[in-house]
Design a protein around this motif. Structure first.
Motif, mmCIF file in Angstrom:
data_model
loop_
_atom_site.group_PDB
_atom_site.id
_atom_site.type_symbol
_atom_site.label_atom_id
_atom_site.label_comp_id
_atom_site.label_asym_id
_atom_site.label_seq_id
_atom_site.Cartn_x
_atom_site.Cartn_y
_atom_site.Cartn_z
ATOM 1 N N ILE A 39 10.143 -0.275 9.837
ATOM 2 C CA ILE A 39 9.901 1.066 9.291
ATOM 3 C C ILE A 39 8.407 1.307 9.108
ATOM 4 C CG2 ILE A 39 10.220 2.521 7.250
ATOM 5 C CD1 ILE A 39 13.009 1.170 6.958
ATOM 6 N N ILE A 40 7.710 0.355 8.533
ATOM 7 C CA ILE A 40 6.268 0.508 8.306
ATOM 8 C C ILE A 40 5.513 0.562 9.625
ATOM 9 C CG2 ILE A 40 4.233 -0.628 7.340
ATOM 10 C CD1 ILE A 40 6.052 -1.633 5.070
ATOM 11 N N LEU A 41 5.884 -0.279 10.573
ATOM 12 C CA LEU A 41 5.219 -0.281 11.871
ATOM 13 C C LEU A 41 5.417 1.048 12.593
ATOM 14 C CD1 LEU A 41 3.613 -1.973 13.900
ATOM 15 C CD2 LEU A 41 5.777 -2.716 14.853
ATOM 16 N N LEU A 42 6.633 1.567 12.602
ATOM 17 C CA LEU A 42 6.896 2.845 13.264
ATOM 18 C C LEU A 42 6.209 4.002 12.550
ATOM 19 C CD1 LEU A 42 10.645 2.434 14.246
ATOM 20 C CD2 LEU A 42 8.641 2.347 15.733
ATOM 21 N N THR A 43 6.141 3.950 11.223
ATOM 22 C CA THR A 43 5.432 4.983 10.469
ATOM 23 C C THR A 43 3.944 4.967 10.802
ATOM 24 O OG1 THR A 43 7.037 4.803 8.667
ATOM 25 C CG2 THR A 43 4.939 5.871 8.165
ATOM 26 N N GLY A 44 3.365 3.778 10.855
ATOM 27 C CA GLY A 44 1.947 3.663 11.213
ATOM 28 C C GLY A 44 1.671 4.171 12.619
ATOM 29 N N ALA A 45 2.546 3.831 13.557
ATOM 30 C CA ALA A 45 2.383 4.312 14.932
ATOM 31 C C ALA A 45 2.530 5.834 14.993
ATOM 32 C CB ALA A 45 3.404 3.643 15.849
ATOM 33 N N GLY A 46 3.466 6.373 14.235
ATOM 34 C CA GLY A 46 3.649 7.822 14.197
ATOM 35 C C GLY A 46 2.433 8.540 13.639
ATOM 36 N N ILE A 47 1.860 8.013 12.580
ATOM 37 C CA ILE A 47 0.655 8.616 11.990
ATOM 38 C C ILE A 47 -0.501 8.556 12.981
ATOM 39 C CG2 ILE A 47 -1.088 8.307 10.185
ATOM 40 C CD1 ILE A 47 1.232 7.415 8.348
ATOM 41 N N TYR A 48 -0.633 7.418 13.665
ATOM 42 C CA TYR A 48 -1.696 7.282 14.663
ATOM 43 C C TYR A 48 -1.557 8.330 15.748
ATOM 44 C CZ TYR A 48 -4.174 5.464 18.715
ATOM 45 O OH TYR A 48 -4.984 5.345 19.815
ATOM 46 N N TRP A 49 -0.376 8.480 16.328
ATOM 47 C CA TRP A 49 -0.170 9.447 17.401
ATOM 48 C C TRP A 49 -0.316 10.880 16.902
ATOM 49 C CZ3 TRP A 49 -0.846 8.154 22.119
ATOM 50 C CH2 TRP A 49 -0.589 6.847 22.516
ATOM 51 N N TYR A 50 0.117 11.150 15.665
ATOM 52 C CA TYR A 50 -0.027 12.492 15.079
ATOM 53 C C TYR A 50 -1.505 12.871 14.998
ATOM 54 C CZ TYR A 50 0.080 16.177 11.557
ATOM 55 O OH TYR A 50 -0.102 17.343 10.885
ATOM 56 N N HIS A 51 -2.329 11.954 14.500
ATOM 57 C CA HIS A 51 -3.767 12.236 14.393
ATOM 58 C C HIS A 51 -4.417 12.361 15.773
ATOM 59 C CE1 HIS A 51 -4.441 12.153 10.121
ATOM 60 N NE2 HIS A 51 -3.632 11.110 10.027
ATOM 61 N N ARG A 52 -3.935 11.588 16.721
ATOM 62 C CA ARG A 52 -4.479 11.658 18.078
ATOM 63 C C ARG A 52 -4.150 13.006 18.718
ATOM 64 N NH1 ARG A 52 -3.942 6.991 22.663
ATOM 65 N NH2 ARG A 52 -5.319 8.020 24.119
ATOM 66 N N ILE A 53 -2.937 13.499 18.499
ATOM 67 C CA ILE A 53 -2.544 14.803 19.044
ATOM 68 C C ILE A 53 -3.338 15.918 18.372
ATOM 69 C CG2 ILE A 53 -0.637 16.465 19.146
ATOM 70 C CD1 ILE A 53 1.220 14.048 19.611
ATOM 71 N N LEU A 54 -3.500 15.834 17.049
ATOM 72 C CA LEU A 54 -4.294 16.850 16.349
ATOM 73 C C LEU A 54 -5.731 16.872 16.846
ATOM 74 C CD1 LEU A 54 -3.202 16.659 12.597
ATOM 75 C CD2 LEU A 54 -2.735 18.457 14.253
ATOM 76 N N LYS A 55 -6.290 15.700 17.082
ATOM 77 C CA LYS A 55 -7.664 15.616 17.565
ATOM 78 C C LYS A 55 -7.792 16.254 18.947
ATOM 79 C CE LYS A 55 -11.299 12.157 18.049
ATOM 80 N NZ LYS A 55 -11.581 10.708 18.016
ATOM 81 N N LYS A 56 -6.771 16.091 19.784
ATOM 82 C CA LYS A 56 -6.804 16.674 21.137
ATOM 83 C C LYS A 56 -6.755 18.197 21.069
ATOM 84 C CE LYS A 56 -4.615 14.811 24.683
ATOM 85 N NZ LYS A 56 -3.551 14.417 25.633
ATOM 86 N N PHE A 57 -5.947 18.758 20.146
ATOM 87 C CA PHE A 57 -5.819 20.213 20.056
ATOM 88 C C PHE A 57 -7.019 20.856 19.390
ATOM 89 C CE2 PHE A 57 -1.126 19.509 20.487
ATOM 90 C CZ PHE A 57 -1.012 20.194 21.683
ATOM 91 N N LYS A 58 -7.773 20.124 18.591
ATOM 92 C CA LYS A 58 -8.962 20.691 17.934
ATOM 93 C C LYS A 58 -10.108 20.909 18.917
ATOM 94 C CE LYS A 58 -8.227 19.218 13.221
ATOM 95 N NZ LYS A 58 -8.731 18.455 12.089
ATOM 96 N N LYS A 59 -10.098 20.191 20.035
ATOM 97 C CA LYS A 59 -11.173 20.345 21.035
ATOM 98 C C LYS A 59 -11.064 21.602 21.790
ATOM 99 C CE LYS A 59 -12.270 15.556 21.802
ATOM 100 N NZ LYS A 59 -12.386 14.481 22.752
#
Length: 59
Positions: A39-59
């Motif tokens: 659960i913790i590993l998947l949550t961490g991976a989800g947060i990482y990908w969420y921030h990566r997607i947000l960073k891509k859309f901000k450009k």
């Protein structure tokens, strides 16, 4: 690695420290009871990908 710290730049040192911290935290997850590690590993991976997607859309 500790012996060669003076030969590394600050960016290389922080990069190595980050990788070591992530690997250590993943290794420690196996000592948690039942499915908490997954659960913790998947949550961490989800947060990482969420921030990566947000960073891509901000450009």
């Amino acid at each position: 690695m500790v012996v060669n710290k003076k030969k590394l730049s600050r960016e290389q040192w922080l990069s190595n420290l980050t990788v070591a911290t992530i690997i250590m935290s993943i290794w420690l997850l196996k000592f948690l009871p039942h499915q908490w590690g997954t659960i913790i590993l998947l949550t961490g991976a989800g947060i990482y990908w969420y921030h990566r997607i947000l960073k891509k859309f901000k450009k």
